[in-house]
Motif scaffolding. Structure first.
Motif, PDB file in Angstrom:
ATOM      1  N   GLN A  75       0.889  -1.157   0.000  1.00 56.25           N
ATOM      2  CA  GLN A  75       0.000   0.000   0.000  1.00 56.25           C
ATOM      3  C   GLN A  75       0.928   1.207   0.000  1.00 56.25           C
ATOM      4  N   GLU A  76       1.134   1.750  -1.176  1.00 56.65           N
ATOM      5  CA  GLU A  76       2.121   2.808  -1.406  1.00 56.65           C
ATOM      6  C   GLU A  76       2.170   3.829  -0.275  1.00 56.65           C
ATOM      7  N   GLY A  77       3.360   3.994   0.308  1.00 57.28           N
ATOM      8  CA  GLY A  77       3.578   4.992   1.342  1.00 57.28           C
ATOM      9  C   GLY A  77       3.048   4.633   2.715  1.00 57.28           C
ATOM     10  N   ARG A  78       2.461   3.447   2.865  1.00 52.44           N
ATOM     11  CA  ARG A  78       1.902   3.027   4.162  1.00 52.44           C
ATOM     12  C   ARG A  78       2.516   1.722   4.641  1.00 52.44           C
ATOM     13  N   ILE A  79       2.279   0.659   3.898  1.00 56.05           N
ATOM     14  CA  ILE A  79       2.817  -0.658   4.226  1.00 56.05           C
ATOM     15  C   ILE A  79       3.423  -1.214   2.951  1.00 56.05           C
ATOM     16  N   GLU A  80       4.707  -1.503   3.010  1.00 58.09           N
ATOM     17  CA  GLU A  80       5.389  -2.028   1.833  1.00 58.09           C
ATOM     18  C   GLU A  80       6.232  -3.219   2.253  1.00 58.09           C
ATOM     19  N   HIS A  81       5.835  -4.402   1.833  1.00 61.06           N
ATOM     20  CA  HIS A  81       6.569  -5.637   2.083  1.00 61.06           C
ATOM     21  C   HIS A  81       7.002  -6.172   0.737  1.00 61.06           C
ATOM     22  N   TRP A  82       8.269  -6.489   0.604  1.00 62.59           N
ATOM     23  CA  TRP A  82       8.742  -7.013  -0.669  1.00 62.59           C
ATOM     24  C   TRP A  82       9.908  -7.959  -0.456  1.00 62.59           C
TER      25      TRP A  82
END
Length: 172
Positions: free
Chosen positions: A30-37
């Motif tokens: 979720q761009e700019g909020r939660i980023e898992h990669w």
């Protein structure tokens, strides 16, 4: 702010085709909020849950880098990187949010300055034309231990990598 694998799945059962061995990682973006990669690694399974989340599966023995970052209205609240080795279903493992059932934790670092140093080390390994997923597990443990106590880690070298490949061929 940390939520587990089941929370990310929002009560949904695992897909029927989900692998039974190795590690299953729930990714959210979720761009700019939660980023898992996944920073590196070679998944052998992928399933899209919705436009913001998907599942990736890693075979037993596979090494992968999992980055988690989150922010709120005031800025970054969490940044971390974990480097894991997927295990078979009968091997012992450590649990980790968003990873089912877990894996052998080779490196676990939080806080942006240290996470950035790990990312730089990954880039340096790639600059040697070495896949970080093929690097020696002992190197990731070394990097974890040195960064955890605020010390400089030794760089990963081609010579060290050749030695690891020879050792691995004997162990198989």
């Amino acid at each position: 702010m940390s939520i587990g694998f089941s929370s990310c799945m929002a009560g949904r059962p695992l897909p029927v085709d989900a692998p039974q061995d190795g590690a299953l990682v729930a990714l959210t973006w979720q761009e700019g909020r939660i980023e898992h990669w996944i920073r590196f690694g070679h998944p052998h399974y992928e399933h899209f849950l919705d436009k913001h989340s998907r599942l990736l599966g890693f075979a037993p023995g596979a090494i992968f880098g999992f980055v988690r970052w989150a922010s709120n209205d005031y800025g970054t609240v969490s940044s971390r990187i974990d480097i894991l080795q997927a295990v078979d279903r009968f091997a012992p493992y450590q649990t980790l949010p968003f990873v089912r059932p877990g894996g052998e934790l080779l490196l676990s670092i939080h806080g942006w300055p240290k996470v950035e140093r790990v990312l730089q080390r990954i880039d340096a390994i790639m600059a040697l034309s070495i896949d970080p997923a093929a690097a020696a597990p002992d190197y990731w443990r070394h990097l974890h231990n040195r960064l955890s106590v605020g010390q400089e880690a030794h760089p990963y070298t081609r010579l060290q990598h050749r030695a690891w490949l020879k050792r691995r061929s004997i162990l198989r």
